[in-house]
Write a protein that holds these residues in place. Structure first.
Motif: not given
Length: 144
Positions: A14-15, A39-44
């Motif tokens: 989740p954001k 942020a890391k999850n969004a990058e992945n």
């Protein structure tokens, strides 16, 4: 009409919106920090989605369907192996709205649509499920 349909073999985190606002010293405006894990999850997610993006962003109103799949809990997996019926509907864990926000932003940044305000509705199968493998199924359709 289906414009794009694909699977992302990655668990969406989740954001989140329980962040403490802070004053930007340069601009003097209040801002919300992006948690490092989000942020890391969004990058992945972006790296996986970038390969699938269309040549041009989709235009007009869109209907999106996200099916978030989490690996079975150990207890449910054991019940399934013994032949007991176990629902695959997932009602625990992260809020569906926060998961949607994260994936909407990633798909927008990858160029699937110009703005996430184009999403006018969610599809009928939208939701969270237990599955053998984690990930998310994405379907983007023109909403008419």
């Amino acid at each position: 009409m289906i414009l794009a349909q694909f699977e992302i073999p990655h668990l969406v985190k989740p954001k989140g919106n329980s962040r403490q606002p802070f004053m930007n010293p340069k601009t003097g405006k209040m801002m919300l920090p992006t948690p490092p894990k989000a942020a890391k999850n969004a990058e992945n997610l972006a790296s996986l989605c970038a390969l699938l993006r269309p040549k041009e962003p989709f235009e007009g109103p869109l209907r999106v369907t996200y099916v978030y799949k989490s690996p079975w809990r150990k207890s449910d997996l054991q019940k399934r192996r013994r032949g007991k019926t176990v629902s695959n509907l997932r009602f625990t864990g992260s809020d569906l709205g926060n998961l949607d926000k994260q994936l909407d932003d990633v798909l927008q940044n990858c160029g699937f649509f110009k703005n996430d305000s184009q999403i006018s509705s969610r599809g009928a199968g939208h939701g969270k499920r237990w599955a053998d493998q984690g990930g998310v199924s994405v379907t983007i359709e023109r909403d008419e």
